[in-house]
Design a protein around this motif. Structure first.
Motif, PDB file in Angstrom:
ATOM      1  N   TYR A  77      56.087  66.555  71.961  1.00  0.00           N
ATOM      2  CA  TYR A  77      57.334  66.057  72.419  1.00  0.00           C
ATOM      3  C   TYR A  77      57.549  66.123  74.195  1.00  0.00           C
ATOM      4  O   TYR A  77      57.288  67.433  74.568  1.00  0.00           O
ATOM      5  N   LYS A  78      57.492  65.163  74.655  1.00  0.00           N
ATOM      6  CA  LYS A  78      57.665  65.346  76.235  1.00  0.00           C
ATOM      7  C   LYS A  78      58.980  65.400  76.762  1.00  0.00           C
ATOM      8  O   LYS A  78      59.788  64.716  76.776  1.00  0.00           O
ATOM      9  N   VAL A  79      59.129  66.390  77.819  1.00  0.00           N
ATOM     10  CA  VAL A  79      60.348  66.665  78.302  1.00  0.00           C
ATOM     11  C   VAL A  79      60.335  66.576  79.848  1.00  0.00           C
ATOM     12  O   VAL A  79      59.262  67.400  80.476  1.00  0.00           O
ATOM     13  N   ILE A  84      64.082  75.411  82.967  1.00  0.00           N
ATOM     14  CA  ILE A  84      63.898  76.207  81.598  1.00  0.00           C
ATOM     15  C   ILE A  84      64.947  76.235  80.620  1.00  0.00           C
ATOM     16  O   ILE A  84      64.853  76.278  79.307  1.00  0.00           O
ATOM     17  N   ASP A  85      66.503  76.153  81.055  1.00  0.00           N
ATOM     18  CA  ASP A  85      67.391  75.845  80.219  1.00  0.00           C
ATOM     19  C   ASP A  85      67.424  74.576  79.534  1.00  0.00           C
ATOM     20  O   ASP A  85      67.467  74.510  78.274  1.00  0.00           O
ATOM     21  N   GLU A  86      66.786  73.333  80.059  1.00  0.00           N
ATOM     22  CA  GLU A  86      66.766  72.552  79.543  1.00  0.00           C
ATOM     23  C   GLU A  86      65.615  72.136  78.359  1.00  0.00           C
ATOM     24  O   GLU A  86      65.792  71.664  77.333  1.00  0.00           O
ATOM     25  N   SER A  90      65.946  71.668  74.241  1.00  0.00           N
ATOM     26  CA  SER A  90      64.867  70.778  73.546  1.00  0.00           C
ATOM     27  C   SER A  90      64.239  71.617  72.708  1.00  0.00           C
ATOM     28  O   SER A  90      64.306  70.830  71.316  1.00  0.00           O
ATOM     29  N   VAL A  91      63.859  72.671  72.677  1.00  0.00           N
ATOM     30  CA  VAL A  91      63.089  73.322  71.673  1.00  0.00           C
ATOM     31  C   VAL A  91      64.091  73.818  70.570  1.00  0.00           C
ATOM     32  O   VAL A  91      63.563  73.636  69.445  1.00  0.00           O
TER      33      VAL A  91
END
Ligand code: ATP
Ligand code: MG
Length: 396
Positions: A77-79, A84-86, A90-91
């Motif tokens: 999955y590409k973010v 780091i919070d974002e 996602s994780v």
């Protein structure tokens, strides 16, 4: 989040000098394997990325498992937002619904300007998971869930437990070889192992109608189809061997039948190699398996050709060979009980240590050169394409 496939090509990355060639071949082979799908393939520093138009990840995974040169692959999955919070959000979104009690975060940072180093990033991300999900703990040795995070220049990629690929080299990078394909257990396995080292195979099959049946030939075609899955497609040369075999039977001492028959097979195979730009012969011989595979026998048979003969199974036990045959799904076909041209003219007492001088002398009893020419001039070529094969299977 964009969903895609991330491929690691392992051993390839150590081949610095011809890496370009390897990657091009790998890309061609992956494209071939997925050619009826809408995909976009891209390389970026040690990774290959595949974007899919449709959500057919299972089918794609299934096909990638048959492509040599792939070490490991993942649904990733590409973010784009590297904060780091974002990434943490996602994780958490991605692990929701996954059943696990233990986990480990592994971070790889190829964007060296990223302000947090890999160890610290893993630790922090581990903290985010522990804080938000109850009842889980870290296990660095044997985690149920592996959370991989790659911080790359363009974006961050998140993926979980990986699928192992086949390893080896992309088929084609080593050039072409000719596999002597009988209906037995050994030769398809030998072929598979040669393909694994990047050898693109053509096959030759010697048939002796009416002593051998159409079923025996169909069985070989079936085996060739199974190999075509790894080889992209396969050209199968079918040689009519009847006249040669009958002449040997009529003119030569019977204890030398197999020795001389195999010398003829080698000669014909070398000619096919020359005509088709194959650099080696590959076969399923294994030391000591039968009378024609003692070291003396192999030497006496081998002396009629100059081309290298590669025997991937030379030092394998039969049980080890059967294991691989089962894994590559050729075993059940191989054990179908159709006669082979080797089995129908088997003498009662084949010579165990055939002498070169005698083999040469005995085969002078008939004009084998003319018969070999005829066999080569009249041989049949069957082109087996893996995709056609899939379509046929779908119809059944
Ligand atoms: P396999 O070795 O594949 O199980 P086999 O045991 O019947 O088949 P052998 O007599 O052991 O074959 O022959 C050794 C090798 O010679 C085979 O592995 C194959 O590579 C080659 N060979 C034998 N017969 C044929 C044939 N009819 N056509 C093409 N190649 C053959
Ligand atoms: Mg054998």
């Amino acid at each position: 989040m964009e969903k895609m496939i991330l491929i690691k090509y392992g051993e390839l990355s150590t081949k610095k000098s011809n890496i370009g060639l390897f990657l091009k071949q790998l890309k061609d082979n992956v494209s071939y394997a997925l050619k009826d799908m809408n995909v976009n393939i891209r390389f970026d520093k040690g990774r290959m990325f595949i974007n899919l138009e449709e959500d057919n990840f299972d089918e794609v995974s299934d096909r990638l498992k048959h492509v040599f040169g792939i070490h490991e692959f993942d649904v990733a999955y590409k973010v784009y937002n590297k904060d780091i919070d974002e990434i943490g959000k996602s994780v958490l979104k991605l692990v929701k619904g996954k059943e696990f009690k233990t986990f480990k975060v592994v971070t790889k940072r190829s964007d060296k300007n990223y302000p947090i180093d890999s160890m610290e990033f893993s630790r922090k991300m581990g903290g985010v998971l522990l804080k938000n999900i109850e009842g889980i703990k870290v296990d660095v040795h044997n985690p149920e869930l592996l959370v991989n995070i790659e911080i790359r220049l363009d974006a961050v990629y998140i993926y979980f437990n990986s699928e192992m690929g086949l390893g080896g080299y992309p088929v084609g990078v080593a050039g072409k070889g000719l596999l002597m394909l009988s209906g037995g257990i050994d030769s398809p396995v030998a072929g598979y192992m040669a393909i694994k080292r990047g050898v693109k195979l053509e096959c030759v099959y010697f048939e002796s109608p009416p002593h051998t049946s159409l079923e025996a030939k169909n069985k070989v075609i079936e085996l060739a189809k199974k190999l075509a899955v790894y080889n992209n497609d396969i050209k199968l040369h079918v040689i009519k061997f009847t006249d040669i075999q009958e002449s040997i039977y009529k003119n030569c001492p019977h204890e030398y039948l197999i020795t001389i028959m195999r010398r003829m097979m080698y000669r014909i195979s070398e000619r096919i190699c020359r005509n088709n730009n194959c650099k080696i012969i590959v076969n399923g011989e294994s030391i000591g398996q039968v009378a024609s595979q003692t070291l003396t026998s192999m030497a006496t048979i081998n002396e009629v050709v100059k081309i290298p003969v590669i025997r991937p199974l030379a030092c394998f036990d039969k049980l080890e060979i059967i294991d691989i045959a089962e894994k590559i799904d050729t075993y059940e076909t191989s054990i179908l009980p159709y006669e082979d041209c080797c089995t129908i003219f088997v003498p009662e007492h084949p010579v165990i240590n055939p002498e070169v001088t005698l083999a040469r002398e005995y085969e002078q009893a008939f004009d084998f050169e003319t018969l070999i020419n005829e066999a080569i001039n009249n041989h049949e070529i069957i082109k087996i394409s893996e995709l056609e094969n899939k379509e046929i299977n779908d119809l059944l």
